[in-house]
Design a protein around this motif. Structure first.
Motif, PDB file in Angstrom:
ATOM      1  N   GLY A 141       3.760   5.836   5.613  1.00 56.66           N
ATOM      2  CA  GLY A 141       4.865   6.099   6.512  1.00 56.66           C
ATOM      3  C   GLY A 141       6.149   5.966   5.717  1.00 56.66           C
ATOM      4  N   GLY A 142       6.944   7.046   5.607  1.00 56.79           N
ATOM      5  CA  GLY A 142       8.132   7.006   4.782  1.00 56.79           C
ATOM      6  C   GLY A 142       7.756   6.686   3.347  1.00 56.79           C
ATOM      7  N   THR A 143       8.437   5.716   2.749  1.00 56.98           N
ATOM      8  CA  THR A 143       8.155   5.332   1.361  1.00 56.98           C
ATOM      9  C   THR A 143       7.278   4.082   1.283  1.00 56.98           C
ATOM     10  N   SER A 144       6.575   3.781   2.359  1.00 57.91           N
ATOM     11  CA  SER A 144       5.658   2.638   2.384  1.00 57.91           C
ATOM     12  C   SER A 144       4.263   3.102   2.773  1.00 57.91           C
ATOM     13  N   LYS A 145       3.288   2.234   2.559  1.00 59.64           N
ATOM     14  CA  LYS A 145       1.958   2.485   3.097  1.00 59.64           C
ATOM     15  C   LYS A 145       1.329   1.158   3.478  1.00 59.64           C
ATOM     16  N   GLY A 146       0.396   1.224   4.433  1.00 60.13           N
ATOM     17  CA  GLY A 146      -0.213  -0.007   4.916  1.00 60.13           C
ATOM     18  C   GLY A 146      -1.500   0.275   5.651  1.00 60.13           C
ATOM     19  N   VAL A 147      -2.165  -0.804   6.048  1.00 60.60           N
ATOM     20  CA  VAL A 147      -3.431  -0.714   6.758  1.00 60.60           C
ATOM     21  C   VAL A 147      -3.148  -0.874   8.255  1.00 60.60           C
ATOM     22  N   PHE A 148      -3.544   0.132   9.031  1.00 57.68           N
ATOM     23  CA  PHE A 148      -3.291   0.177  10.471  1.00 57.68           C
ATOM     24  C   PHE A 148      -4.560  -0.181  11.244  1.00 57.68           C
TER      25      PHE A 148
END
Length: 390
Positions: free
Chosen positions: A16-23
Motif C-alpha cells: 500500500g503506497g510505499t509500504s507493505k505488510g501482512v493483512f
C-alpha cells in the motif's frame, strides 16, 4: 522431545503506497489473538520475524525496515456509516513489541481493496465498473478515512498507469481522504503555538512545530539540525550518533507534546511522534537517480520512522506536512514560502508527492478539515502464514 507443528493462519501480503505488510481478517486469527493482548502480539511478532538481533527478518515476513515491518487487522465495522475497522500494528525490528499508537497512511490505500476482496464491504456498495467508496474507521486513532477504489467487472482493479515515487512499477490510482485528520482529542497544535522552542539538554535549543494531524509530528528546520534538507538515507542511517541524537530529540518532543509522561516511555512508543526536518525547495537527485528540479516542488522534507530516515514519506506524515503547510506561520508553511495554501508538493528522498489539505481557524484554534492524496496498492501474495506454536 516432541515439537508442536506450525499453525496456519490465512493472510494476504499487500503493498500500500510505499509500504507493505501482512493483512489479516480478524475472524481468521486464532481465537486468543482476536482480542488485543500478549497472545496477539506474540503471534504477529513471530509472523514478521521479530525481534531479530540480525535486523534481517530472515525468519519472517518482515522486510527489516519501518516500511515493511507492518501488520494490519481488518473486520466489518462496528461504527455506524462505516464499512471496515482498520487496526494497524508497527512491529519493532530488534525489540519484542508492537506499537499500536498510530496509523499507517500508506497501507490505508490497501485497506479498501482488501475489505472489498474479502467480503467486508456490502456488495450493494460495489459497482460493476467505476469507483467503490470504502468508509474506513481507523481504530488506532479513531478517525474516518475514505478510500476510492477502482473496480473493473466487479473486482478490485490493481493494475494501471499511476506512478508513485518510491514504488518501482505503476499501478491503479487509489485516492485516499483523511477526514478531520487532527490526531487525538486535544488541539491540533498541542501547545497552542504554531512554533515552540524545544530545549534538549546537552544537544541544544531548536524551533519546532508540533502538530497532531495524520500522526503526531515534530517539524524542525533542517539547518538548525545541521542538515541541508536534501539528504538521502545513507547520509543519516549510516551515522549511529546522528540517529541517537534524533531519538533523544524525538523523546523530548514527545514529552513536550504530552504523548508521554517521562522520557523512558519513548522507548516503547517508537511509532509516534514522527520527527522531520524541512528546508526551502532545492534541486537534488533522488535515490532512484531522478532529478528533482527546484521549480517542481514547494519544499523539501525528510522524516524518520522507527529510528531511521524513511526512504520516501510515510502517508500519515504527508498528511501532517500538508496540514502544517496550510496554516500560515508554521515552520512547514514558512519553508514552503508562507501564505495561505490548500496543497503542497514536497520533495522526499525518493522523489515528490503532492498532497491537498484544508485547515480553518475558529476562536483562535486551528482545525484540519481534510487531507487528500493519491496512492496505489496491490496484493503481492495470499494464502497462509505458518507460525510455530509456543
Amino acid at each position: 522431545m516432541s515439537f508442536k507443528p506450525q499453525i496456519k493462519v490465512p493472510a494476504t501480503y499487500m503493498r500500500g503506497g510505499t509500504s507493505k505488510g501482512v493483512f489479516f481478517n480478524l475472524t481468521d486469527l486464532p481465537l486468543e489473538a482476536q482480542v488485543a493482548g500478549p497472545e496477539r502480539d506474540t503471534l504477529l511478532l513471530r509472523v514478521i520475524g521479530s525481534p531479530d538481533p540480525y535486523a534481517k527478518h530472515t525468519d519472517g515476513m518482515g522486510g527489516a525496515t519501518s516500511s515493511t515491518s507492518k501488520t494490519v487487522i481488518l473486520s466489518k465495522s462496528t461504527q455506524p456509516d462505516h464499512d471496515v475497522d482498520y487496526l494497524f500494528g508497527q512491529v519493532a525490528i530488534d525489540k519484542p513489541f508492537i506499537d499500536w499508537s498510530g496509523n499507517c497512511g500508506n497501507l490505508t490505500a490497501a485497506v479498501g481493496s482488501f475489505a472489498i476482496s474479502n467480503g467486508l464491504v456490502d456488495s450493494t456498495r460495489i459497482p460493476d465498473n467505476g469507483i467503490a467508496v470504502v468508509r474506513i474507521w481507523q481504530a488506532n486513532i479513531k478517525k474516518t478515512i475514505v478510500a476510492h477504489v477502482p473496480i473493473t467487472q466487479g473486482e478490485v482493479q490493481e493494475t494501471g498507469d499511476f506512478e508513485l515515487d518510491g514504488v518501482t512499477f505503476p499501478a491503479a490510482e487509489v485516492v485516499v481522504e483523511f477526514m478531520n485528520p487532527a490526531d487525538g482529542e486535544g488541539s491540533m497544535f498541542p501547545s497552542g503555538c504554531l512554533v515552540d522552542m524545544l530545549d534538549v539538554p546537552d544537544i541544544g535549543k531548536f524551533a519546532v512545530t508540533m502538530i497532531n494531524a495524520g500522526i503526531p509530528t515534530l517539524f524542525f528546520n533542517a539547518d538548525e539540525l545541521g542538515y541541508i534538507g536534501t539528504e538521502l538515507q545513507e547520509a543519516i542511517n549510516g551515522d549511529a550518533q546522528a540517529l541517537e541524537r534524533f531519538e533523544i530529540i524525538r523523546a523530548h518532543g514527545a514529552l513536550k507534546m504530552g504523548l508521554i509522561s517521562n522520557l523512558d516511555q519513548a522507548q516503547s512508543r517508537q511509532h509516534t511522534p514522527k520527527i522531520a526536518f524541512v528546508s526551502k525547495a532545492q534541486s537534488y537527485v533522488a535515490s532512484s537517480g531522478k532529478h528533482i528540479n527546484v521549480d517542481d516542488i514547494d519544499i523539501c522534507v525528510r522524516a524518520l520512522s522507527m529510528g531511521k530516515l524513511h526512504h520516501a514519506m510515510m502517508g500519515t506524515a504527508a498528511v501532517a506536512i500538508a496540514t502544517a503547510a496550510a496554516v500560515p506561520g508554521t515552520l512547514v508553511n514558512l519553508a514552503a514560502g508562507g501564505g495561505a495554501r490548500d496543497n503542497v508538493t514536497f520533495g522526499h528522498p525518493s522523489g515528490t508527492l503532492r498532497v491537498g489539505a484544508s485547515a480553518i481557524e475558529s476562536n483562535g484554534q486551528w482545525h484540519a478539515e481534510k487531507a487528500v492524496m493519491s496512492r496505489s496498492a496491490r496484493v503481492l501474495m495470499q494464502g497462509n502464514v505458518r507460525v510455530p506454536q509456543v
